[in-house]
Design a protein around this motif. Structure first.
Motif, PDB file in Angstrom:
ATOM      1  N   LEU A 106       0.808  -1.215   0.000  1.00  0.00           N
ATOM      2  CA  LEU A 106       0.000   0.000   0.000  1.00  0.00           C
ATOM      3  C   LEU A 106       0.845   1.270   0.000  1.00  0.00           C
ATOM      4  O   LEU A 106       0.562   2.212  -0.723  1.00  0.00           O
ATOM      5  CB  LEU A 106      -0.918  -0.011   1.226  1.00  0.00           C
ATOM      6  N   GLY A 107       1.877   1.323   0.791  1.00  0.00           N
ATOM      7  CA  GLY A 107       2.708   2.521   0.887  1.00  0.00           C
ATOM      8  C   GLY A 107       3.647   2.665  -0.296  1.00  0.00           C
ATOM      9  O   GLY A 107       3.781   1.774  -1.128  1.00  0.00           O
ATOM     10  N   THR A 108       4.302   3.807  -0.345  1.00  0.00           N
ATOM     11  CA  THR A 108       5.287   4.037  -1.398  1.00  0.00           C
ATOM     12  C   THR A 108       6.662   3.629  -0.883  1.00  0.00           C
ATOM     13  O   THR A 108       6.963   3.764   0.298  1.00  0.00           O
ATOM     14  CB  THR A 108       5.320   5.525  -1.807  1.00  0.00           C
ATOM     15  N   GLU A 109       7.480   3.121  -1.779  1.00  0.00           N
ATOM     16  CA  GLU A 109       8.833   2.715  -1.395  1.00  0.00           C
ATOM     17  C   GLU A 109       9.690   3.945  -1.142  1.00  0.00           C
ATOM     18  O   GLU A 109       9.613   4.925  -1.873  1.00  0.00           O
ATOM     19  CB  GLU A 109       9.451   1.857  -2.490  1.00  0.00           C
ATOM     20  N   VAL A 110      10.500   3.885  -0.092  1.00  0.00           N
ATOM     21  CA  VAL A 110      11.441   4.958   0.200  1.00  0.00           C
ATOM     22  C   VAL A 110      12.683   4.678  -0.643  1.00  0.00           C
ATOM     23  O   VAL A 110      13.301   3.614  -0.493  1.00  0.00           O
ATOM     24  CB  VAL A 110      11.785   4.994   1.707  1.00  0.00           C
ATOM     25  N   PRO A 111      13.052   5.604  -1.555  1.00  0.00           N
ATOM     26  CA  PRO A 111      14.186   5.368  -2.456  1.00  0.00           C
ATOM     27  C   PRO A 111      15.476   5.023  -1.707  1.00  0.00           C
ATOM     28  O   PRO A 111      15.797   5.621  -0.685  1.00  0.00           O
ATOM     29  CB  PRO A 111      14.336   6.700  -3.192  1.00  0.00           C
ATOM     30  N   GLY A 112      16.168   4.017  -2.203  1.00  0.00           N
ATOM     31  CA  GLY A 112      17.449   3.616  -1.643  1.00  0.00           C
ATOM     32  C   GLY A 112      17.361   2.788  -0.376  1.00  0.00           C
ATOM     33  O   GLY A 112      18.370   2.525   0.263  1.00  0.00           O
ATOM     34  N   THR A 113      16.141   2.379   0.011  1.00  0.00           N
ATOM     35  CA  THR A 113      15.961   1.576   1.221  1.00  0.00           C
ATOM     36  C   THR A 113      14.986   0.445   0.932  1.00  0.00           C
ATOM     37  O   THR A 113      14.416   0.363  -0.158  1.00  0.00           O
ATOM     38  CB  THR A 113      15.394   2.408   2.388  1.00  0.00           C
ATOM     39  N   LEU A 114      14.754  -0.391   1.914  1.00  0.00           N
ATOM     40  CA  LEU A 114      13.730  -1.441   1.819  1.00  0.00           C
ATOM     41  C   LEU A 114      12.460  -1.027   2.558  1.00  0.00           C
ATOM     42  O   LEU A 114      11.564  -1.836   2.760  1.00  0.00           O
ATOM     43  CB  LEU A 114      14.279  -2.749   2.402  1.00  0.00           C
ATOM     44  N   LEU A 115      12.383   0.234   2.942  1.00  0.00           N
ATOM     45  CA  LEU A 115      11.250   0.734   3.711  1.00  0.00           C
ATOM     46  C   LEU A 115      10.111   1.196   2.813  1.00  0.00           C
ATOM     47  O   LEU A 115      10.317   1.571   1.658  1.00  0.00           O
ATOM     48  CB  LEU A 115      11.688   1.913   4.590  1.00  0.00           C
ATOM     49  N   HIS A 116       8.909   1.167   3.375  1.00  0.00           N
ATOM     50  CA  HIS A 116       7.716   1.719   2.730  1.00  0.00           C
ATOM     51  C   HIS A 116       7.186   2.836   3.620  1.00  0.00           C
ATOM     52  O   HIS A 116       7.301   2.778   4.852  1.00  0.00           O
ATOM     53  CB  HIS A 116       6.628   0.651   2.577  1.00  0.00           C
ATOM     54  N   ASP A 117       6.577   3.829   3.004  1.00  0.00           N
ATOM     55  CA  ASP A 117       6.011   4.962   3.723  1.00  0.00           C
ATOM     56  C   ASP A 117       4.533   5.046   3.362  1.00  0.00           C
ATOM     57  O   ASP A 117       4.176   5.185   2.195  1.00  0.00           O
ATOM     58  CB  ASP A 117       6.739   6.238   3.304  1.00  0.00           C
ATOM     59  N   TYR A 118       3.679   4.931   4.371  1.00  0.00           N
ATOM     60  CA  TYR A 118       2.230   5.001   4.165  1.00  0.00           C
ATOM     61  C   TYR A 118       1.684   6.212   4.912  1.00  0.00           C
ATOM     62  O   TYR A 118       1.970   6.393   6.095  1.00  0.00           O
ATOM     63  CB  TYR A 118       1.545   3.731   4.678  1.00  0.00           C
ATOM     64  N   THR A 119       0.945   7.052   4.225  1.00  0.00           N
ATOM     65  CA  THR A 119       0.311   8.197   4.859  1.00  0.00           C
ATOM     66  C   THR A 119      -1.168   8.182   4.526  1.00  0.00           C
ATOM     67  O   THR A 119      -1.546   8.081   3.360  1.00  0.00           O
ATOM     68  CB  THR A 119       0.941   9.522   4.366  1.00  0.00           C
ATOM     69  N   ASP A 120      -1.982   8.278   5.553  1.00  0.00           N
ATOM     70  CA  ASP A 120      -3.424   8.403   5.389  1.00  0.00           C
ATOM     71  C   ASP A 120      -3.753   9.857   5.681  1.00  0.00           C
ATOM     72  O   ASP A 120      -3.759  10.282   6.844  1.00  0.00           O
ATOM     73  CB  ASP A 120      -4.157   7.468   6.351  1.00  0.00           C
ATOM     74  N   GLU A 121      -3.992  10.624   4.632  1.00  0.00           N
ATOM     75  CA  GLU A 121      -4.256  12.058   4.771  1.00  0.00           C
ATOM     76  C   GLU A 121      -5.565  12.339   5.515  1.00  0.00           C
ATOM     77  O   GLU A 121      -5.659  13.312   6.250  1.00  0.00           O
ATOM     78  CB  GLU A 121      -4.299  12.726   3.391  1.00  0.00           C
ATOM     79  N   ILE A 122      -6.543  11.491   5.341  1.00  0.00           N
ATOM     80  CA  ILE A 122      -7.856  11.708   5.974  1.00  0.00           C
ATOM     81  C   ILE A 122      -7.766  11.512   7.480  1.00  0.00           C
ATOM     82  O   ILE A 122      -8.249  12.341   8.255  1.00  0.00           O
ATOM     83  CB  ILE A 122      -8.927  10.772   5.371  1.00  0.00           C
ATOM     84  N   ASP A 123      -7.149  10.419   7.923  1.00  0.00           N
ATOM     85  CA  ASP A 123      -7.043  10.135   9.355  1.00  0.00           C
ATOM     86  C   ASP A 123      -5.793  10.731   9.993  1.00  0.00           C
ATOM     87  O   ASP A 123      -5.609  10.634  11.201  1.00  0.00           O
ATOM     88  CB  ASP A 123      -7.051   8.617   9.605  1.00  0.00           C
ATOM     89  N   ALA A 124      -4.924  11.356   9.191  1.00  0.00           N
ATOM     90  CA  ALA A 124      -3.684  11.973   9.682  1.00  0.00           C
ATOM     91  C   ALA A 124      -2.832  10.957  10.448  1.00  0.00           C
ATOM     92  O   ALA A 124      -2.433  11.172  11.578  1.00  0.00           O
ATOM     93  CB  ALA A 124      -3.968  13.202  10.532  1.00  0.00           C
ATOM     94  N   VAL A 125      -2.591   9.821   9.796  1.00  0.00           N
ATOM     95  CA  VAL A 125      -1.768   8.755  10.370  1.00  0.00           C
ATOM     96  C   VAL A 125      -0.660   8.443   9.368  1.00  0.00           C
ATOM     97  O   VAL A 125      -0.887   8.435   8.156  1.00  0.00           O
ATOM     98  CB  VAL A 125      -2.600   7.484  10.642  1.00  0.00           C
TER      99      VAL A 125
END
Length: 85
Positions: free
Chosen positions: A46-65
């Motif tokens: 679901l989240g976007t990949e963080v460039p140069g890492t194996l991490l994902h970043d997920y942001t829910d703008e509606i719930d501010a999480v």
């Protein structure tokens, strides 16, 4: 689809520091955080990949999480998720 053919949902386990922080949240914040954790556990891509890492970043703008997470080869998800002010 029968239960044995459904996609497997992740099992969420919280460590002690997370449980202590969770106890300080309001009911609304807990609900918002839970929705994000469920979304990620159902669909780890679901989240976007963080460039140069194996991490994902997920942001829910509606719930501010926001959640930063890592998915292992065995599909274990390690995440840090928080409610934005």
């Amino acid at each position: 689809m029968s239960p044995e053919h459904c996609a497997r949902r992740s099992h969420v386990i919280m460590v002690e520091p997370a449980l202590a922080q969770l106890a300080k949240l309001t009911a609304s914040e807990t609900h918002r955080l839970d929705r994000a954790i469920v979304a990620i556990s159902v669909n780890p891509a679901l989240g976007t990949e963080v460039p140069g890492t194996l991490l994902h970043d997920y942001t829910d703008e509606i719930d501010a999480v926001r959640g930063i997470y890592y998915v292992t080869a065995l599909k274990t998800i390690t995440m840090v998720t928080y409610v934005e002010a």
